[in-house]
Design an enzyme around this catalytic site. Structure first.
Site, short mmCIF file in Angstrom:
data_model
loop_
_atom_site.label_atom_id
_atom_site.label_comp_id
_atom_site.label_asym_id
_atom_site.label_seq_id
_atom_site.Cartn_x
_atom_site.Cartn_y
_atom_site.Cartn_z
N GLU A 160 -9.30 3.15 11.97
CA GLU A 160 -8.36 3.10 13.10
C GLU A 160 -8.49 4.41 13.87
O GLU A 160 -8.95 5.41 13.34
CB GLU A 160 -6.93 2.89 12.61
CG GLU A 160 -6.49 3.83 11.49
CD GLU A 160 -5.16 3.43 10.87
OE1 GLU A 160 -4.17 3.38 11.61
OE2 GLU A 160 -5.13 3.19 9.65
N ASP B 126 0.87 -1.17 0.00
CA ASP B 126 0.00 0.00 0.00
C ASP B 126 0.91 1.22 0.00
O ASP B 126 2.02 1.18 0.50
CB ASP B 126 -0.98 0.00 1.17
CG ASP B 126 -0.30 -0.10 2.53
OD1 ASP B 126 -0.09 0.95 3.16
OD2 ASP B 126 0.03 -1.23 2.95
#
Length: 263
Positions: free
Chosen positions: A147, A60
């Protein structure tokens, strides 16, 4: 005309037809799965199946990856890439456009992800993501990155109860899924997963972060599709460190999953 001059002329014509020499290797053929040629600045000895033993791997990337030769990276095992697109309701990753374009040209399977903020409505965030991520044939499902955010001066202190967290996630997912025609993937961390009981969300592919212990230890009993196992990867073609990920399955399972999930 002499034979020598005729040969010279034909040679010049052939060179002109070929054009200028390419800079770097051409894109690899579509559909090829490359074995990972990855290193790690801080490798971990994971219990159970090591990440290196998964045949399909990727990365990523965000603005922190300032220089990527996507053709070279792909040939060294970057078979897929999740690219950071947006945050909250008004932040666009400045590297997203370039990463999205160049990864696609290199034949890397690519998807975009959104970093969620709890101080902006899920509807506004979904619309912001849709505004900035083109509905591109062949793209992977969108990703919702969940998150706790300790860095935002306005959102860090906002931590809704678990039921409200899951409700907001479903609202974002509903809008984004309707637009792209694909059910989003959920990315999360062990702390966030546990505190918000994300195991209650059924029917989603999970992309799970666990860089110190195995994913099965960090999320006991949880099914997963992708595992982010390192933040300190080194790959030819990428300047600096990058996150490393694996797909949970064989090469054939990867092909099957792509057939069912790509746009």
């Amino acid at each position: 005309m002499s034979l020598t001059r005729r040969i010279a002329l034909l040679s010049l014509m052939a060179l002109a037809a070929c054009g200028a020499p390419r800079s770097g290797p051409p894109p690899a053929p579509d559909g090829v799965i490359f074995a990972p040629n990855f290193a790690d600045v801080h490798p971990v000895e994971f219990r159970g199946r090591a990440p290196q033993n998964y045949p399909v791997q990727g990365i990523d990337a965000a603005r922190f990856q300032t220089s990527i030769n996507w053709n070279e990276a792909r040939r060294n095992g970057v078979n897929f890439a999740f690219l950071k697109a947006t945050e909250g309701g008004d932040l666009l990753d400045p590297a997203f456009g370039g990463h999205w374009r160049d990864a696609g040209r290199a034949g890397v399977e690519r998807g975009a992800y959104h970093f969620y903020y709890f101080c902006t409505s899920p509807e506004d965030q979904a619309r912001w993501f849709i505004r900035n991520v083109p509905r591109t044939p062949g793209m992977l499902p969108p990703v919702l990155d969940m998150e706790w955010n300790p860095f935002s001066p306005t959102c860090a202190h906002i931590r809704p109860p678990a039921r409200e967290v899951r409700a907001q996630m479903r609202r974002w997912i509903k809008i984004v899924e309707a637009h792209y025609g694909m059910r989003p993937i959920i990315y999360t961390t062990p702390k966030f997963f546990e505190e918000n009981d994300l195991s209650a969300l059924r029917g989603y592919d999970f992309w799970l972060r666990s860089t110190a212990i195995s994913v099965s230890e960090a999320y006991p009993g949880q099914r997963w599709r992708f595992w982010q196992y390192s933040a300190t990867g080194i790959i030819p073609g990428i300047v600096g460190k990058v996150d490393l990920n694996v797909f949970n399955g064989s090469r054939q399972q990867w092909v099957t999953w792509l057939a069912a999930h790509k746009l």
